[in-house]
Motif scaffolding. Structure first.
Motif, PDB file in Angstrom:
ATOM      1  N   ILE A  97      52.892  37.363  71.420  1.00 56.28           N
ATOM      2  CA  ILE A  97      53.561  38.251  72.365  1.00 56.28           C
ATOM      3  C   ILE A  97      53.986  37.472  73.611  1.00 56.28           C
ATOM      4  O   ILE A  97      55.078  37.690  74.147  1.00 56.28           O
ATOM      5  CB  ILE A  97      52.659  39.451  72.720  1.00 56.28           C
ATOM      6  CG1 ILE A  97      52.388  40.291  71.471  1.00 56.28           C
ATOM      7  CG2 ILE A  97      53.307  40.308  73.801  1.00 56.28           C
ATOM      8  CD1 ILE A  97      51.287  41.323  71.649  1.00 56.28           C
ATOM      9  N   LEU A  98      53.148  36.550  74.068  1.00 54.84           N
ATOM     10  CA  LEU A  98      53.507  35.718  75.218  1.00 54.84           C
ATOM     11  C   LEU A  98      54.784  34.923  74.952  1.00 54.84           C
ATOM     12  O   LEU A  98      55.648  34.818  75.832  1.00 54.84           O
ATOM     13  CB  LEU A  98      52.365  34.759  75.577  1.00 54.84           C
ATOM     14  CG  LEU A  98      51.243  35.363  76.405  1.00 54.84           C
ATOM     15  CD1 LEU A  98      50.009  34.473  76.381  1.00 54.84           C
ATOM     16  CD2 LEU A  98      51.707  35.623  77.820  1.00 54.84           C
ATOM     17  N   GLU A  99      54.920  34.373  73.746  1.00 57.99           N
ATOM     18  CA  GLU A  99      56.146  33.644  73.398  1.00 57.99           C
ATOM     19  C   GLU A  99      57.357  34.558  73.457  1.00 57.99           C
ATOM     20  O   GLU A  99      58.412  34.182  73.983  1.00 57.99           O
ATOM     21  CB  GLU A  99      56.043  33.055  71.995  1.00 57.99           C
ATOM     22  CG  GLU A  99      55.261  31.788  71.911  1.00 57.99           C
ATOM     23  CD  GLU A  99      55.335  31.200  70.522  1.00 57.99           C
ATOM     24  OE1 GLU A  99      55.964  30.139  70.379  1.00 57.99           O
ATOM     25  OE2 GLU A  99      54.783  31.815  69.603  1.00 57.99           O
ATOM     26  N   ALA A 100      57.214  35.757  72.902  1.00 59.79           N
ATOM     27  CA  ALA A 100      58.323  36.708  72.911  1.00 59.79           C
ATOM     28  C   ALA A 100      58.691  37.090  74.340  1.00 59.79           C
ATOM     29  O   ALA A 100      59.877  37.118  74.700  1.00 59.79           O
ATOM     30  CB  ALA A 100      57.948  37.954  72.102  1.00 59.79           C
ATOM     31  N   LEU A 101      57.691  37.371  75.161  1.00 61.94           N
ATOM     32  CA  LEU A 101      57.958  37.744  76.554  1.00 61.94           C
ATOM     33  C   LEU A 101      58.629  36.610  77.305  1.00 61.94           C
ATOM     34  O   LEU A 101      59.575  36.831  78.071  1.00 61.94           O
ATOM     35  CB  LEU A 101      56.657  38.150  77.253  1.00 61.94           C
ATOM     36  CG  LEU A 101      56.033  39.456  76.796  1.00 61.94           C
ATOM     37  CD1 LEU A 101      54.644  39.617  77.394  1.00 61.94           C
ATOM     38  CD2 LEU A 101      56.922  40.637  77.145  1.00 61.94           C
ATOM     39  N   GLN A 102      58.155  35.394  77.106  1.00 60.86           N
ATOM     40  CA  GLN A 102      58.758  34.248  77.784  1.00 60.86           C
ATOM     41  C   GLN A 102      60.238  34.137  77.428  1.00 60.86           C
ATOM     42  O   GLN A 102      61.085  33.927  78.292  1.00 60.86           O
ATOM     43  CB  GLN A 102      58.023  32.948  77.420  1.00 60.86           C
ATOM     44  CG  GLN A 102      58.592  31.726  78.106  1.00 60.86           C
ATOM     45  CD  GLN A 102      58.512  31.794  79.619  1.00 60.86           C
ATOM     46  OE1 GLN A 102      57.594  32.381  80.181  1.00 60.86           O
ATOM     47  NE2 GLN A 102      59.473  31.211  80.297  1.00 60.86           N
ATOM     48  N   HIS A 103      60.541  34.280  76.163  1.00 63.97           N
ATOM     49  CA  HIS A 103      61.935  34.190  75.717  1.00 63.97           C
ATOM     50  C   HIS A 103      62.777  35.308  76.337  1.00 63.97           C
ATOM     51  O   HIS A 103      63.881  35.073  76.819  1.00 63.97           O
ATOM     52  CB  HIS A 103      62.009  34.253  74.188  1.00 63.97           C
ATOM     53  CG  HIS A 103      63.385  34.071  73.674  1.00 63.97           C
ATOM     54  ND1 HIS A 103      64.266  35.121  73.528  1.00 63.97           N
ATOM     55  CD2 HIS A 103      64.054  32.952  73.291  1.00 63.97           C
ATOM     56  CE1 HIS A 103      65.415  34.657  73.073  1.00 63.97           C
ATOM     57  NE2 HIS A 103      65.313  33.353  72.921  1.00 63.97           N
ATOM     58  N   GLN A 104      62.240  36.527  76.339  1.00 58.45           N
ATOM     59  CA  GLN A 104      62.986  37.661  76.876  1.00 58.45           C
ATOM     60  C   GLN A 104      63.174  37.551  78.386  1.00 58.45           C
ATOM     61  O   GLN A 104      64.217  37.914  78.914  1.00 58.45           O
ATOM     62  CB  GLN A 104      62.269  38.965  76.517  1.00 58.45           C
ATOM     63  CG  GLN A 104      62.308  39.243  75.037  1.00 58.45           C
ATOM     64  CD  GLN A 104      61.309  40.289  74.629  1.00 58.45           C
ATOM     65  OE1 GLN A 104      60.779  41.023  75.446  1.00 58.45           O
ATOM     66  NE2 GLN A 104      61.049  40.366  73.336  1.00 58.45           N
ATOM     67  N   ILE A 105      62.173  37.031  79.073  1.00 58.13           N
ATOM     68  CA  ILE A 105      62.263  36.888  80.529  1.00 58.13           C
ATOM     69  C   ILE A 105      63.228  35.771  80.907  1.00 58.13           C
ATOM     70  O   ILE A 105      63.974  35.879  81.877  1.00 58.13           O
ATOM     71  CB  ILE A 105      60.857  36.665  81.128  1.00 58.13           C
ATOM     72  CG1 ILE A 105      60.052  37.956  81.016  1.00 58.13           C
ATOM     73  CG2 ILE A 105      60.931  36.174  82.563  1.00 58.13           C
ATOM     74  CD1 ILE A 105      58.562  37.797  81.259  1.00 58.13           C
TER      75      ILE A 105
END
Length: 115
Positions: A97-105
């Protein structure tokens, strides 16, 4: 299993539930919630080096990570709801989830648009 969330690997039933509730790219979550969730998940991952998920739940990570940054009564209710849904999260799921959030941010639907 959904593959729409930018997770690269490690998507699980728990992550699919998150996607089902908040959208394939968590687009129903605003930038602020995503930033706060990223802080909370990072705290959770760090603390899992010393404690198990039952000894240090997501709710503890939420309180510990954000009480120093914001007043406890101003933490968005939506973030409490997400953390409640993620209780029992594994470190691998949190990292996904952290990877996904980083990409989205940085690149996706939660990036800051600058003129």
């Amino acid at each position: 299993m959904s593959t729409d969330l930018v997770t690269y690997y490690g998507q699980t039933d728990r992550i699919d539930q998150l996607v089902d509730k908040y959208g394939s790219h968590l687009e129903q979550l605003g930038r602020e919630i995503k930033l706060l969730l990223r802080i909370t998940l990072s705290t959770y991952v760090l603390m899992q080096q010393e404690y198990s998920a039952s000894e240090y739940p997501m709710s503890s990570a939420l309180e510990d990570s954000l009480c120093e940054l914001v007043l406890p009564d101003s933490i968005p209710q939506g973030l409490y709801d997400i953390c409640s849904q993620l209780e029992g999260l594994t470190v691998d799921e949190a990292e996904t989830i952290l990877e996904a959030l980083q990409h989205q941010i940085r690149w996706g639907n939660a990036r800051v648009l600058v003129n």
